[in-house]
Design an enzyme around this catalytic site. Structure first.
Site, mmCIF file in Angstrom:
data_model
loop_
_atom_site.group_PDB
_atom_site.id
_atom_site.type_symbol
_atom_site.label_atom_id
_atom_site.label_comp_id
_atom_site.label_asym_id
_atom_site.label_seq_id
_atom_site.Cartn_x
_atom_site.Cartn_y
_atom_site.Cartn_z
ATOM 1 N N ARG A 130 17.826 37.394 8.970
ATOM 2 C CA ARG A 130 16.622 36.602 8.990
ATOM 3 C C ARG A 130 15.238 37.369 8.999
ATOM 4 O O ARG A 130 15.498 38.600 9.020
ATOM 5 C CB ARG A 130 16.803 35.434 9.902
ATOM 6 C CG ARG A 130 18.115 34.507 9.740
ATOM 7 C CD ARG A 130 18.154 33.430 10.527
ATOM 8 N NE ARG A 130 17.036 32.405 10.191
ATOM 9 C CZ ARG A 130 16.679 31.451 11.240
ATOM 10 N NH1 ARG A 130 17.439 31.188 12.164
ATOM 11 N NH2 ARG A 130 15.610 30.780 10.889
ATOM 12 N N PRO A 163 15.059 25.509 23.124
ATOM 13 C CA PRO A 163 14.287 24.707 22.370
ATOM 14 C C PRO A 163 14.551 24.413 20.855
ATOM 15 O O PRO A 163 15.284 25.374 20.117
ATOM 16 C CB PRO A 163 12.869 25.493 22.408
ATOM 17 C CG PRO A 163 13.153 26.933 22.566
ATOM 18 C CD PRO A 163 14.453 26.775 23.709
ATOM 19 N N ASN A 164 14.235 23.062 20.606
ATOM 20 C CA ASN A 164 14.557 22.499 19.131
ATOM 21 C C ASN A 164 16.019 22.503 18.883
ATOM 22 O O ASN A 164 16.503 21.839 17.763
ATOM 23 C CB ASN A 164 13.864 23.413 18.117
ATOM 24 C CG ASN A 164 12.513 23.427 18.526
ATOM 25 O OD1 ASN A 164 11.700 22.403 18.340
ATOM 26 N ND2 ASN A 164 11.957 24.718 18.258
ATOM 27 N N HIS A 170 13.831 35.722 21.274
ATOM 28 C CA HIS A 170 13.106 36.989 20.791
ATOM 29 C C HIS A 170 11.703 37.019 21.676
ATOM 30 O O HIS A 170 10.838 37.942 21.211
ATOM 31 C CB HIS A 170 12.670 36.339 19.436
ATOM 32 C CG HIS A 170 13.763 35.860 18.526
ATOM 33 N ND1 HIS A 170 14.942 36.628 18.259
ATOM 34 C CD2 HIS A 170 13.976 34.554 18.169
ATOM 35 C CE1 HIS A 170 15.738 35.800 17.558
ATOM 36 N NE2 HIS A 170 15.029 34.484 17.315
ATOM 37 N N TYR A 178 21.232 25.422 9.785
ATOM 38 C CA TYR A 178 22.020 25.274 11.203
ATOM 39 C C TYR A 178 23.024 24.065 11.124
ATOM 40 O O TYR A 178 23.806 24.017 12.076
ATOM 41 C CB TYR A 178 20.913 24.710 12.172
ATOM 42 C CG TYR A 178 19.979 25.613 12.469
ATOM 43 C CD1 TYR A 178 20.109 26.986 12.699
ATOM 44 C CD2 TYR A 178 18.568 25.435 12.337
ATOM 45 C CE1 TYR A 178 19.106 28.010 13.217
ATOM 46 C CE2 TYR A 178 17.385 26.222 12.536
ATOM 47 C CZ TYR A 178 17.899 27.520 12.894
ATOM 48 O OH TYR A 178 16.622 28.357 13.152
ATOM 49 N N ASP A 207 14.891 38.047 32.965
ATOM 50 C CA ASP A 207 14.735 38.093 34.535
ATOM 51 C C ASP A 207 15.689 37.130 35.150
ATOM 52 O O ASP A 207 16.455 37.427 36.161
ATOM 53 C CB ASP A 207 13.343 38.185 34.920
ATOM 54 C CG ASP A 207 12.690 39.495 34.513
ATOM 55 O OD1 ASP A 207 12.979 40.138 34.082
ATOM 56 O OD2 ASP A 207 11.441 39.265 34.840
ATOM 57 N N ASN A 226 22.600 29.388 24.054
ATOM 58 C CA ASN A 226 21.612 29.506 22.612
ATOM 59 C C ASN A 226 20.364 29.345 23.225
ATOM 60 O O ASN A 226 20.050 28.394 23.429
ATOM 61 C CB ASN A 226 22.175 28.397 21.744
ATOM 62 C CG ASN A 226 21.420 28.755 20.513
ATOM 63 O OD1 ASN A 226 20.347 29.566 20.382
ATOM 64 N ND2 ASN A 226 21.895 28.142 19.233
ATOM 65 N N ALA A 252 14.615 30.107 20.035
ATOM 66 C CA ALA A 252 13.489 30.851 19.880
ATOM 67 C C ALA A 252 13.160 31.682 20.879
ATOM 68 O O ALA A 252 12.510 33.024 20.812
ATOM 69 C CB ALA A 252 12.274 30.303 19.283
ATOM 70 N N GLU A 274 25.614 35.181 24.746
ATOM 71 C CA GLU A 274 24.422 34.595 24.049
ATOM 72 C C GLU A 274 25.093 34.218 22.449
ATOM 73 O O GLU A 274 25.709 34.979 21.930
ATOM 74 C CB GLU A 274 23.271 35.662 23.722
ATOM 75 C CG GLU A 274 22.353 35.157 22.842
ATOM 76 C CD GLU A 274 21.213 36.350 22.809
ATOM 77 O OE1 GLU A 274 20.862 37.419 23.514
ATOM 78 O OE2 GLU A 274 20.740 36.524 21.565
ATOM 79 N N ARG A 323 17.715 18.970 11.896
ATOM 80 C CA ARG A 323 16.785 20.196 11.656
ATOM 81 C C ARG A 323 17.467 21.264 10.921
ATOM 82 O O ARG A 323 18.484 21.950 11.024
ATOM 83 C CB ARG A 323 16.809 20.878 13.047
ATOM 84 C CG ARG A 323 16.094 22.005 13.154
ATOM 85 C CD ARG A 323 16.096 22.841 14.490
ATOM 86 N NE ARG A 323 15.456 24.365 14.502
ATOM 87 C CZ ARG A 323 15.890 25.310 15.365
ATOM 88 N NH1 ARG A 323 16.529 25.168 16.177
ATOM 89 N NH2 ARG A 323 14.873 26.291 15.154
ATOM 90 N N HIS A 362 24.311 32.213 18.569
ATOM 91 C CA HIS A 362 23.261 31.718 17.675
ATOM 92 C C HIS A 362 24.245 31.271 16.463
ATOM 93 O O HIS A 362 25.201 31.933 15.992
ATOM 94 C CB HIS A 362 22.634 32.672 17.176
ATOM 95 C CG HIS A 362 21.642 33.395 18.040
ATOM 96 N ND1 HIS A 362 20.470 32.750 18.572
ATOM 97 C CD2 HIS A 362 21.833 34.300 18.941
ATOM 98 C CE1 HIS A 362 20.189 33.594 19.758
ATOM 99 N NE2 HIS A 362 20.755 34.661 19.838
ATOM 100 N N LEU A 363 23.788 30.075 16.127
ATOM 101 C CA LEU A 363 24.468 29.218 14.781
ATOM 102 C C LEU A 363 24.160 30.195 13.501
ATOM 103 O O LEU A 363 24.966 30.460 12.819
ATOM 104 C CB LEU A 363 23.788 27.739 14.550
ATOM 105 C CG LEU A 363 23.933 26.830 15.580
ATOM 106 C CD1 LEU A 363 22.512 26.358 16.040
ATOM 107 C CD2 LEU A 363 24.935 26.068 15.431
ATOM 108 N N SER A 364 23.048 30.708 13.332
ATOM 109 C CA SER A 364 22.591 31.559 12.340
ATOM 110 C C SER A 364 22.767 32.988 12.604
ATOM 111 O O SER A 364 22.693 33.310 13.659
ATOM 112 C CB SER A 364 21.037 31.152 11.774
ATOM 113 O OG SER A 364 20.277 31.783 12.854
HETATM 114 C C1 DQA Z 1 18.860 30.140 16.637
HETATM 115 C C2 DQA Z 1 18.067 31.381 16.118
HETATM 116 C C3 DQA Z 1 16.699 31.464 16.513
HETATM 117 O O1 DQA Z 1 15.921 32.399 15.787
HETATM 118 C C4 DQA Z 1 16.046 29.975 16.382
HETATM 119 O O2 DQA Z 1 14.602 30.248 16.953
HETATM 120 C C5 DQA Z 1 16.734 28.794 16.777
HETATM 121 C C6 DQA Z 1 18.133 28.928 16.618
HETATM 122 C C7 DQA Z 1 20.096 30.052 15.952
HETATM 123 O O3 DQA Z 1 21.043 29.189 16.919
HETATM 124 O O4 DQA Z 1 20.580 30.400 15.004
HETATM 125 O O5 DQA Z 1 16.166 27.983 17.420
HETATM 126 O O6 DQA Z 1 19.065 30.464 18.010
#
Ligand code: DQA
Length: 153
Positions: free
Chosen positions: A109, A12-13, A82, A25, A89, A76, A79, A100, A20, A102-104
């Site tokens: 955080r 998502p997002n 978490h 990011y 599953d 990726n 959210a 897995e 964003r 993550h950009l950040s």
């Molecule tokens: C993220 C980190 C997540 O906590 C956040 O909700 C994202 C982006 C990252 O790529 O840093 O949507 O997955």
């Protein structure tokens, strides 16, 4: 030609990348990142199938459908990292290697981002290198799949 297929899955997002929170990011769009991953994989004869969804169930469907077609997943989960026992599953149900990304750096955080429900069922996790996290994650999956080796054995 490795003949391997990898699902590049974004949660998502992440369709909003570029617009964003660019300070966090980066300014690359999802399309830019997909192209960079596809181009790098092509050099090793690996085919990338990229998908994004804002919906947990759709992401689960993509993971389930990858069984028998994909050799690994670069993911990726946004959210859902978490919160989602259902995605955890799904990963377990296909028994495919998942990296897995993550950009950040989620560990630098908010506290609620510092725990991944998915990492324990993944091969490993790359976090904090901006869009390069995807390329580093791809390299990790290549290593795991034997597409390439690093250093001396
Ligand atoms: C993220 C980190 C997540 O906590 C956040 O909700 C994202 C982006 C990252 O790529 O840093 O949507 O997955």
């Amino acid at each position: 030609m490795s003949g391997k297929n990898i699902l590049l899955l974004h949660g998502p997002n992440l369709n909003m990348l570029g617009k964003r929170e660019p300070g966090l990011y980066g300014t690359k769009t999802l399309k830019d990142i997909n192209m960079a991953v596809i181009d790098h994989a092509k050099e090793y004869g690996v085919k990338i199938y990229s998908r994004q969804s804002n919906h947990e169930g759709v992401l689960i469907d993509y993971i389930q459908k990858s069984k028998g077609y994909m050799h690994g997943i670069l993911f990726n989960p946004g959210a859902y990292t978490h919160t989602s026992i259902a995605l955890r599953d799904a990963i377990l149900s296909v028994s495919l290697p998942v990296v897995e990304v993550h950009l950040s750096n989620i560990y630098a955080r908010e506290e609620f981002r510092q725990h991944s429900l998915l990492a324990p069922v993944c091969v490993g996790q790359i976090s904090g290198f901006g869009w390069h996290s995807y390329l580093l994650g791809l390299e990790a999956l290549f290593l795991h799949l034997g597409v390439k080796t690093f250093g001396k054995n």
